[in-house]
Design an enzyme around this catalytic site. Sequence first.
Site, PDB file in Angstrom:
ATOM      1  N   GLY A 294       0.841  -1.068   0.323  1.00  0.00           N
ATOM      2  CA  GLY A 294       0.382  -0.139   0.399  1.00  0.00           C
ATOM      3  C   GLY A 294       0.777   1.298   0.089  1.00  0.00           C
ATOM      4  O   GLY A 294       2.246   0.829   0.476  1.00  0.00           O
ATOM      5  N   LYS A 295       0.440   2.235  -0.249  1.00  0.00           N
ATOM      6  CA  LYS A 295       1.360   3.658   0.058  1.00  0.00           C
ATOM      7  C   LYS A 295      -0.284   4.712  -0.166  1.00  0.00           C
ATOM      8  O   LYS A 295      -0.783   4.829  -0.881  1.00  0.00           O
ATOM      9  CB  LYS A 295       2.282   4.060  -1.103  1.00  0.00           C
ATOM     10  CG  LYS A 295       3.205   4.783  -0.864  1.00  0.00           C
ATOM     11  CD  LYS A 295       4.255   4.291  -0.142  1.00  0.00           C
ATOM     12  CE  LYS A 295       5.596   4.867  -0.650  1.00  0.00           C
ATOM     13  NZ  LYS A 295       7.052   3.874   0.337  1.00  0.00           N
TER      14      LYS A 295
END
Length: 423
Positions: free
Chosen positions: A108-109
């Site tokens: 994720g980011k």
Amino acid sequence: MGKRTSENVLLDIALRNFYGAAEELGLDEGLIEILGNSERKLSVSIPVVMDDGTTKVFNGYRVQHSTAVGPAKGGIRFHPDVCQDECEALAMLMTWKCSLAGIPYGGGKGGVECNPLEMSMGEKERVARTLAARIEPIVGAWTDVPAPDVNTGGQEMVWFMDTISKMRGRLEPAIFTGKPISLWGSKGRTEATGYGVATCAIELLNAVGKEVKGTTVMIQGFGNVGTYAALTLVDAGAKVVGISDITGAYHCKDGIDIHKAFKHINEHPKKLLEGYTQPGLEKIPAEDLLFIDADLFIPAALEGVVNKNNADKIKVKYIVEAANGPITPEADAILDKKGILIVPDFLANSGGVIGSYFEWAQDLGGYFWTREEYNTRLIHIMKENFHRVWDFTNEKKVKMRRAAFMVAIMRVADAVRMRGVFL
Ligand code: NAD
């Protein structure tokens, strides 16, 4: 849908690397299509009352590329260039990094498009807390576990954790990693990435039958990662002949006293090498560090530092990438022709995310480890990961970077295959 391309350079490179490795692996088209897309892309607005009484609305994002192996994992950055495509590219890279690291996470980011350097503490706190509230429905210890990134650190993680804990009416320490030790953080995290980089370097030297003792090393960037990598390597018998930071490069063919240089930066008000001296030391232009005669080079500063303009002049035999993306694709091809062996960034610098995993594990258990326990486990995992990639490299006769992608993609693809396509 078919194969995707993107106008965003980072996302386009991430997609091309993925498609190239996936095709070489012979993944079926359905799996390529699933993993070439992100599971969830959340875009939020963040209204904040500024110190002067005006209200500004910032753009915020959280992308979860894959949760096939485990909760999404990846940083949240505060930067004017943040956009959804950049978050997606970095989320995808986190999927491969976590997979390769053998830890139970997907990728994720996230981030907020803002300039924290122009904001007061109060403004930053309001941005952080509002972002946390907006992404609250999709983050959690078993769904998505953010961490610090560019311009965020322990303080932001505490604001995030506190906001969500208050919204849920219970303490939620395991949702965010990178917290201060006093607030559910972990001993050992500061040194983890540098120790991991040095472990990869030592394993590489062992694998090619070269003694660590007497191996000459140069390190670009004497910050967090560079210093701990240097300390570990000299303690293992290597000789660091060149180091650099924003103040220039420092060369000593008889070996730099790394413990003394480390003490120097810790006493310097800006943690810099400026003013460091020892017998036989010469100061050279920062760019010339790359051309020093040495066996091993560790770029631990910025991306793109080895490029088509300088790659041909590099004399080392081995490069262990501590920074993210320090070698451009053109330079990679030049270095390959010269026979230089490269340990890719997402293997070499994965000590950081493995350290985050340790923090999460401790928070879930409510039981904290000693620094020695942390380091022993870290080094054990890094060695295993290095050898998994090294063996695959030799078996498939591909470069380590391609082998690392293939090993990483295989694990996620297996998870998708076994869990099934639904959701
Ligand atoms: P840092 O800010 O502590 O250190 C960076 C160092 O590079 C400083 O000494 C700085 O003076 C030097 N530097 C900057 N520009 C330079 C230049 N042009 N020439 C020579 N030196 C220069 O950062 P860090 O945490 O050590 O991170 C270094 C790299 O490793 C970054 O690319 C980062 O993304 C990557 N990385 C860090 C971690 C981590 O846990 N810290 C994890 C994964 C990847």
